[in-house]
Every structure is written in C-alpha cells, then in structure tokens.
Design a protein around this motif. Structure first.
Motif, PDB file in Angstrom:
ATOM      1  N   VAL A   1     -12.065 -34.704  33.121  1.00 47.60           N
ATOM      2  CA  VAL A   1     -11.280 -35.833  32.619  1.00 47.60           C
ATOM      3  C   VAL A   1     -10.221 -35.348  31.631  1.00 47.60           C
ATOM      4  O   VAL A   1      -9.055 -35.765  31.698  1.00 47.60           O
ATOM      5  CB  VAL A   1     -12.197 -36.876  31.961  1.00 47.60           C
ATOM      6  N   ALA A   2     -10.613 -34.464  30.719  1.00 46.28           N
ATOM      7  CA  ALA A   2      -9.663 -33.950  29.731  1.00 46.28           C
ATOM      8  C   ALA A   2      -8.528 -33.180  30.398  1.00 46.28           C
ATOM      9  O   ALA A   2      -7.357 -33.327  30.033  1.00 46.28           O
ATOM     10  CB  ALA A   2     -10.386 -33.053  28.723  1.00 46.28           C
ATOM     11  N   ALA A   3      -8.866 -32.365  31.393  1.00 45.79           N
ATOM     12  CA  ALA A   3      -7.841 -31.593  32.096  1.00 45.79           C
ATOM     13  C   ALA A   3      -6.868 -32.513  32.833  1.00 45.79           C
ATOM     14  O   ALA A   3      -5.649 -32.287  32.814  1.00 45.79           O
ATOM     15  CB  ALA A   3      -8.501 -30.618  33.067  1.00 45.79           C
ATOM     16  N   ASP A   4      -7.387 -33.558  33.471  1.00 46.15           N
ATOM     17  CA  ASP A   4      -6.520 -34.493  34.211  1.00 46.15           C
ATOM     18  C   ASP A   4      -5.587 -35.253  33.256  1.00 46.15           C
ATOM     19  O   ASP A   4      -4.411 -35.467  33.570  1.00 46.15           O
ATOM     20  CB  ASP A   4      -7.379 -35.476  35.011  1.00 46.15           C
ATOM     21  N   LEU A   5      -6.102 -35.663  32.113  1.00 49.35           N
ATOM     22  CA  LEU A   5      -5.278 -36.389  31.145  1.00 49.35           C
ATOM     23  C   LEU A   5      -4.180 -35.496  30.586  1.00 49.35           C
ATOM     24  O   LEU A   5      -3.029 -35.922  30.420  1.00 49.35           O
ATOM     25  CB  LEU A   5      -6.154 -36.931  30.011  1.00 49.35           C
ATOM     26  N   SER A   6      -4.533 -34.244  30.277  1.00 48.61           N
ATOM     27  CA  SER A   6      -3.532 -33.306  29.765  1.00 48.61           C
ATOM     28  C   SER A   6      -2.458 -33.026  30.816  1.00 48.61           C
ATOM     29  O   SER A   6      -1.263 -32.981  30.509  1.00 48.61           O
ATOM     30  CB  SER A   6      -4.209 -31.993  29.338  1.00 48.61           C
ATOM     31  N   LYS A   7      -2.889 -32.857  32.060  1.00 51.49           N
ATOM     32  CA  LYS A   7      -1.948 -32.580  33.146  1.00 51.49           C
ATOM     33  C   LYS A   7      -1.000 -33.754  33.368  1.00 51.49           C
ATOM     34  O   LYS A   7       0.189 -33.573  33.666  1.00 51.49           O
ATOM     35  CB  LYS A   7      -2.715 -32.263  34.427  1.00 51.49           C
TER      36      LYS A   7
ATOM     37  N   GLY B   1       0.010 -35.754  31.107  1.00 53.54           N
ATOM     38  CA  GLY B   1       0.840 -35.982  29.927  1.00 53.54           C
ATOM     39  C   GLY B   1       0.519 -37.272  29.196  1.00 53.54           C
ATOM     40  O   GLY B   1       1.395 -37.856  28.546  1.00 53.54           O
ATOM     41  N   VAL B   2      -0.738 -37.705  29.260  1.00 54.07           N
ATOM     42  CA  VAL B   2      -1.139 -38.931  28.565  1.00 54.07           C
ATOM     43  C   VAL B   2      -1.266 -38.633  27.068  1.00 54.07           C
ATOM     44  O   VAL B   2      -1.950 -37.678  26.699  1.00 54.07           O
ATOM     45  CB  VAL B   2      -2.482 -39.455  29.115  1.00 54.07           C
ATOM     46  N   PRO B   3      -0.615 -39.404  26.197  1.00 57.79           N
ATOM     47  CA  PRO B   3      -0.729 -39.166  24.747  1.00 57.79           C
ATOM     48  C   PRO B   3      -2.192 -39.216  24.306  1.00 57.79           C
ATOM     49  O   PRO B   3      -2.945 -40.090  24.730  1.00 57.79           O
ATOM     50  CB  PRO B   3       0.081 -40.305  24.127  1.00 57.79           C
ATOM     51  N   SER B   4      -2.578 -38.268  23.476  1.00 57.61           N
ATOM     52  CA  SER B   4      -3.967 -38.180  23.034  1.00 57.61           C
ATOM     53  C   SER B   4      -4.076 -38.555  21.564  1.00 57.61           C
ATOM     54  O   SER B   4      -3.065 -38.604  20.854  1.00 57.61           O
ATOM     55  CB  SER B   4      -4.489 -36.753  23.246  1.00 57.61           C
ATOM     56  N   PRO B   5      -5.298 -38.814  21.090  1.00 60.47           N
ATOM     57  CA  PRO B   5      -5.465 -39.082  19.662  1.00 60.47           C
ATOM     58  C   PRO B   5      -5.036 -37.889  18.815  1.00 60.47           C
ATOM     59  O   PRO B   5      -4.540 -38.053  17.704  1.00 60.47           O
ATOM     60  CB  PRO B   5      -6.964 -39.349  19.528  1.00 60.47           C
ATOM     61  N   GLY B   6      -5.203 -36.675  19.334  1.00 59.06           N
ATOM     62  CA  GLY B   6      -4.854 -35.491  18.562  1.00 59.06           C
ATOM     63  C   GLY B   6      -5.877 -35.250  17.476  1.00 59.06           C
ATOM     64  O   GLY B   6      -6.753 -36.060  17.188  1.00 59.06           O
ATOM     65  N   HIS B   7      -5.763 -34.086  16.811  1.00 56.69           N
ATOM     66  CA  HIS B   7      -6.701 -33.742  15.743  1.00 56.69           C
ATOM     67  C   HIS B   7      -6.483 -34.637  14.526  1.00 56.69           C
ATOM     68  O   HIS B   7      -7.412 -35.113  13.900  1.00 56.69           O
ATOM     69  CB  HIS B   7      -6.533 -32.276  15.358  1.00 56.69           C
ATOM     70  N   THR B   8      -5.214 -34.870  14.177  1.00 58.53           N
ATOM     71  CA  THR B   8      -4.874 -35.811  13.105  1.00 58.53           C
ATOM     72  C   THR B   8      -3.968 -36.847  13.736  1.00 58.53           C
ATOM     73  O   THR B   8      -2.752 -36.856  13.521  1.00 58.53           O
ATOM     74  CB  THR B   8      -4.157 -35.102  11.940  1.00 58.53           C
ATOM     75  N   SER B   9      -4.584 -37.725  14.525  1.00 62.13           N
ATOM     76  CA  SER B   9      -3.795 -38.570  15.416  1.00 62.13           C
ATOM     77  C   SER B   9      -2.936 -39.592  14.715  1.00 62.13           C
ATOM     78  O   SER B   9      -1.896 -39.952  15.221  1.00 62.13           O
ATOM     79  CB  SER B   9      -4.743 -39.282  16.388  1.00 62.13           C
ATOM     80  N   ARG B  10      -3.388 -40.097  13.587  1.00 57.25           N
ATOM     81  CA  ARG B  10      -2.642 -41.172  12.945  1.00 57.25           C
ATOM     82  C   ARG B  10      -2.349 -40.829  11.495  1.00 57.25           C
ATOM     83  O   ARG B  10      -3.171 -40.261  10.795  1.00 57.25           O
ATOM     84  CB  ARG B  10      -3.439 -42.478  12.987  1.00 57.25           C
ATOM     85  N   GLN B  11      -1.173 -41.179  11.051  1.00 53.76           N
ATOM     86  CA  GLN B  11      -0.826 -41.025   9.653  1.00 53.76           C
ATOM     87  C   GLN B  11      -1.064 -42.357   8.952  1.00 53.76           C
ATOM     88  O   GLN B  11      -1.464 -43.346   9.556  1.00 53.76           O
ATOM     89  CB  GLN B  11       0.638 -40.583   9.524  1.00 53.76           C
ATOM     90  N   THR B  12      -0.812 -42.408   7.634  1.00 53.74           N
ATOM     91  CA  THR B  12      -1.059 -43.632   6.890  1.00 53.74           C
ATOM     92  C   THR B  12      -0.143 -44.753   7.342  1.00 53.74           C
ATOM     93  O   THR B  12      -0.406 -45.915   7.081  1.00 53.74           O
ATOM     94  CB  THR B  12      -0.862 -43.386   5.390  1.00 53.74           C
ATOM     95  N   THR B  13       0.953 -44.413   8.008  1.00 51.37           N
ATOM     96  CA  THR B  13       1.862 -45.437   8.507  1.00 51.37           C
ATOM     97  C   THR B  13       1.403 -46.016   9.830  1.00 51.37           C
ATOM     98  O   THR B  13       1.998 -46.956  10.335  1.00 51.37           O
ATOM     99  CB  THR B  13       3.270 -44.843   8.702  1.00 51.37           C
ATOM    100  N   GLY B  14       0.350 -45.449  10.411  1.00 54.21           N
ATOM    101  CA  GLY B  14      -0.148 -45.930  11.691  1.00 54.21           C
ATOM    102  C   GLY B  14       0.481 -45.245  12.876  1.00 54.21           C
ATOM    103  O   GLY B  14       0.176 -45.567  14.011  1.00 54.21           O
ATOM    104  N   LYS B  15       1.372 -44.275  12.641  1.00 53.49           N
ATOM    105  CA  LYS B  15       2.022 -43.582  13.750  1.00 53.49           C
ATOM    106  C   LYS B  15       1.096 -42.522  14.317  1.00 53.49           C
ATOM    107  O   LYS B  15       0.288 -41.933  13.623  1.00 53.49           O
ATOM    108  CB  LYS B  15       3.328 -42.941  13.286  1.00 53.49           C
ATOM    109  N   ARG B  16       1.216 -42.261  15.606  1.00 53.93           N
ATOM    110  CA  ARG B  16       0.401 -41.266  16.266  1.00 53.93           C
ATOM    111  C   ARG B  16       1.183 -39.981  16.437  1.00 53.93           C
ATOM    112  O   ARG B  16       2.407 -39.985  16.520  1.00 53.93           O
ATOM    113  CB  ARG B  16      -0.057 -41.806  17.627  1.00 53.93           C
ATOM    114  N   SER B  17       0.471 -38.867  16.480  1.00 55.07           N
ATOM    115  CA  SER B  17       1.127 -37.585  16.695  1.00 55.07           C
ATOM    116  C   SER B  17       1.676 -37.513  18.122  1.00 55.07           C
ATOM    117  O   SER B  17       1.379 -38.355  18.963  1.00 55.07           O
ATOM    118  CB  SER B  17       0.141 -36.442  16.460  1.00 55.07           C
ATOM    119  N   ASP B  18       2.465 -36.485  18.392  1.00 57.97           N
ATOM    120  CA  ASP B  18       3.061 -36.317  19.720  1.00 57.97           C
ATOM    121  C   ASP B  18       2.164 -35.512  20.661  1.00 57.97           C
ATOM    122  O   ASP B  18       2.606 -35.090  21.724  1.00 57.97           O
ATOM    123  CB  ASP B  18       4.424 -35.622  19.596  1.00 57.97           C
TER     124      ASP B  18
END
Length: 536
Positions: free
Chosen positions: A213-219, A221-238
C-alpha cells in the motif's frame, strides 16, 4: 590570560568589572518584555556601575522551564566564566524558571568567582542574605510559570471541548477552516484525504500488505502526512513519500473516529467515554475491524518479513509433519524438511531423511491450484457488529478511572480549595457509569456479523500483491501443502508428490499442530458461516 579572581568581600557593584549580558524570551508578543528592552536595561545597569560589557548572548523563542540549562546562549556564557566578573540579566525569571536551575547557576558561577546581577531587582547576590532572597524570588518565578502553564492548558482543553482548533498538527483527513459558529477556527473533513484514508483501510482489510500500500501511494504521488506533516498554521508538508510506519501511525490514530486528543490521549467526557465533536472519517465497526487486523499482523507468531518465501509455514513434510524451509542449491530455490536435524538436536531419532523439492515449480503449482479454486471469487471482509456489547465502554470507563487517580496522586492535579470536591464528584460519576454498564452487559443481546464486499476478486488481489501479501492470502484461505518423498530420480517436477488442501478444517489442524488457539480459529469459522447464512 586568566583574570585575577575577585577578592572575597568585594561587592558586585565595584567598578571595572567585566560583564556578560543575558537576554531570554520564550515567545515575542506585544505583552512580553522585548529583547531590546531587556538589553537596554542591562546596559544601563552596567553603565551606572562602571562595568565593561564584553559579551552579549540571547535565547529567543527558548523556554527557560522546558529547556532548563540546555540553552545555547546561556551555555556560551557559562563556557566563558573565567573571562567574566559578573552576569547581568533583566529579571531572575529571564535567567531561570525553576528554583533548581537557578540554584545550579548560582553554584556554577560562585565556583568561578562570578557574580550575578539583576537589572530590575534590588538584590546583592554576593551576600548570603541576597542569595537567599534571590532563591525566594526564583520560587515565585517557578510558581508563576506553573500557573501560566496550567492556565494555558486549561484554556486549550476548553476550546477543544468546544470543537475549536487550538494549533499544532492537524490530523490527516481533516483541514482547518474558519469557525462557522463564531470566533476562531475548527477542523472539518478534507474530502480528498478522507477518501485516501478509506481507500487505505479497504486495502488493509482486504489483506494487502502495508508495504505494498505504501509503495503504491508513493508511486501515485499521493500527498502523505509526512514526518512533521502539519505546522501550527494547519498546512501540510509537500511530502509524497509513504512508509509502513506512516500508515500504521495513521491507521491507529483514534482521531479518525472524530475523537479529540490532548497530550496523546483522548479527552474524556464526565461519563468516561472519549469526546467526539467532529465528523468521524471511519465508523466504529470499520475501526474495530481495522485494529483487529493490525493487531493480528503485529502478532510475533504471524509477523511477516520482507523477502519471506511464499510457502513458509504452509508446506510440511508428509513423513514427519515438520515445516519445510527454503535453501538454495545450484542457484535454484528448494524447500526441505529439517525435522531430522531438530530431533537429533533434542537427542531423539526420526525416520525422516530430509525430504526436499524444487521451490519455484511447487510454488507455481500451489498458485495455480489457489487461483483455480478462489481466483474468481469476490473478496469480502467479515465485520463483527458489536450489538449490545458494552465491554469496550466498560474498559474505557475503567481506564478513565485509573487515569483520574493518576491525575490526582501522580500528576498533582485537582489542586485548590475545591479540588477534592471536583475529584470526588468525577470519581463517583465514573463508578456509577461502570456499575450501570456492567448491568447492561449482563443482559446484553449478542452481536452478529455481516459480510462487506470489497469489489475485488481473489485473483485481482493476488496479481497486485507482493510475496508477503500472496502468502497472507494463502493463509487466509487455509492453505496446507504436504510433500511426499520422491518415487523416482531425476530433475523433473512431480506434482503427484504434493497434497494441496484449503479450508477451515485445514486451518484448525494447523493451529492444533502448532500449539495455537484452536478455539479462536473455530470462532472465526463460525462467524463466517453465520454471515454467509444471513446473506443467502
């Protein structure tokens, strides 16, 4: 050159002393004392006393309470104490937020013959009385810090109970929007991310491996939560990279049920149940099925490894009944029985000579038999409906009661004049709720099971799965393969040596042979039969 030590009895106000200025600010706002103002006050004190400023250090956006002495600016000053006579700061609470930290700084500076001076507090820290007064002030500074922290924490919890967003990481599947009912912001379901979550859950419940599942999502290009996915403004990493750890963290987050999390734990209502004040992404039945599946995969006995052989744990020797394991001979994969070796290590003898068979040919044969029997069948997942099962609620209420006791006795909460009354009232409510739930459980109606189609066939799942996923499908189908000794020599593969079976009876037999919970296998089979009868 090392300086001459200040003579004992010489006051810190003596002229010609070399001073270091220290400025600290946790967060710069309009209400706080700005770094510029702190520095100006320290410089004014030095000018009035005839001291020479030799260094200025600051720690901006650094908490004196949580960081202790581990602050870059403070450490630079402490490392150069032999070059100094006095350390100047705006107020004691700028230097340290706890009595312990302040006492440690005093100990370190006294050992180097360096004085401490406050620009706004009339203290002589070179005398015993002055140091004692400074410690008293530090105690009140620590008390003020604790009070501020409790007030902020209480305010945040109140806002969260009201459904407001108070900053920090935003759970995947949600987004920050203006509060339609008033001031502030709230969280609402993000349609695209919620659809991604539901798609992941569907695949996991259909036995797809997290790695696939992880490999298919990465392939894709689905945006992921990331290690630090959200900042205090609520924005998600790229980030568009998915990992199995990312998936497991996402799928075990109770915020998918709309629960509100504070310090890693759900905020509870007075009845001990988690507070839910936003639209859930998953329903309770799906969530329970998902957690059961993840728990099954994390079981050490069922844990799969990357690169595992397809028939590991499935193929057995027909002579002795032991599992067969892989090895490589002449560059080709083979399976062989090591029962004889195991018995010999235990001091026993066995007639089995170590049956072996070509691996690739056997795996292809078992795959063909599996697809022939199951390939066109639709994959369904059996969802157990709780019915009137109150045990999860009882468990949550009991955990809330335990946490309540820790909050009072271990964490020191419920302080103040009315603390004991508030604690007793909440404790009594939880006890009453537990008693009520236990009475309901005693007369609860049993739940049932339903089959939910996934929209895919076993053959489609097999084609998309990796080796570990295919092995999981075989195990789910109750696959069991026995290998008999060869009756003729030669390299040709003889399918007649194989006995390939599928079904519930096989799963029960394997569980019994391996010392596993046979009753659990039987209960699963009965649940599946009940679901099939209900849908027929």
């Amino acid at each position: 050159m090392p300086r001459a030590r200040r003579r004992k009895g010489v006051p810190a106000s003596a002229p010609g002393m070399r001073a270091a200025l220290y400025v600290r600010l946790s967060r710069e706002t309009e209400e706080t004392t700005s770094p510029e103002r702190q520095r100006a006050a320290c410089e004014a004190l030095c000018e009035a006393r005839g001291w020479t400023v030799v260094m200025v250090e600051d720690d901006i956006d650094v908490s004196g309470f949580s960081r202790g002495l581990e602050r870059p600016g403070l450490q630079r000053i402490l490392s150069r104490l032999p070059e100094l006579d006095v350390v100047v700061f705006f107020k004691i609470d700028r230097l340290a937020r706890s009595t312990v930290d302040f006492a440690e700084i005093m100990r370190i500076t006294e050992a180097q013959g360096v004085a401490l001076a406050s620009a706004t507090e009339p203290l002589d820290l070179t005398s015993s009385m002055g140091r004692a007064m400074a410690k008293v002030i530090a105690v009140f500074a620590e008390l003020e810090s604790d009070t501020i922290g409790m007030r902020v924490s209480s305010a945040h919890e109140h806002l969260r109970r009201e459904g407001r967003y108070t900053g920090g990481r935003v759970p995947y599947g949600y987004r920050v929007v203006p509060n339609p009912d008033g001031a502030g912001k709230v969280l609402e379901v993000d349609p695209e991310e919620a659809e991604t979550v539901r798609g992941i859950v569907e695949r996991v419940l259909a036995k797809d491996s997290l790695m696939t599942v992880a490999a298919d999502l990465s392939k894709a290009g689905v945006p992921s939560p990331g290690h630090t996915s959200r900042q205090t403004t609520g924005k998600r990493s790229d980030s568009k990279k998915w990992y199995t750890t990312t998936l497991r963290s996402l799928l075990t987050n109770p915020q998918l049920l709309g629960q509100v999390i504070e310090d890693g734990k759900p905020i509870l209502r007075t009845d001990g149940l988690p507070l839910v004040n936003r639209t859930p992404i998953l329903d309770t039945d799906t969530w329970q099925a998902l957690q059961a599946e993840l728990e099954r995969r994390s079981n050490p006995g069922d844990r799969r490894r990357e690169g595992t052989s397809l028939l590991r744990g499935i193929v057995h020797c027909a002579l002795c009944g032991f599992r067969m394991y892989t090895y490589v001979a002449g560059g080709r994969l083979r399976y062989r029985c090591i029962g004889r070796l195991k018995k010999r290590q235990g001091g026993e003898r066995i007639d089995c000579y170590g049956v072996s068979i070509a691996g690739e040919s056997m795996e292809n044969h078992v795959e063909a038999r599996f697809l022939e029997s199951f390939g066109r069948l639709p994959v369904v997942r059996v969802v157990e409906q709780a019915g009137e099962d109150f045990r999860p609620q009882i468990r949550q209420a009991q955990e809330a009661l335990s946490d309540l006791e820790k909050d009072r006795y271990d964490r020191g909460l419920f302080k103040g004049d009315d603390g004991a009354d508030r604690y007793a009232a909440q404790y009594a409510k939880l006890e009453d709720r537990i008693a009520s739930l236990k009475e309901k459980q005693r007369t609860a109606k049993p739940g049932g099971v339903v089959e939910v189609p996934t929209g895919r066939t076993f053959g489609q799942h097999w084609k998309a799965a990796d080796t570990a996923g295919k092995r999981d499908l075989l195990l789910h189908a109750g696959a069991f393969v026995e290998v008999s000794p060869a009756t003729k020599s030669g390299p040709a593969f003889d399918a007649a040596r194989l006995a390939v079976r599928f079904g519930t009876d096989v799963r029960i037999g394997r569980a019994d042979a391996e010392g596993k919970d046979v009753e659990a296998v039987i209960r699963q089979a009965e649940a599946a039969e009940l679901a099939g009868g209900a849908n027929s």
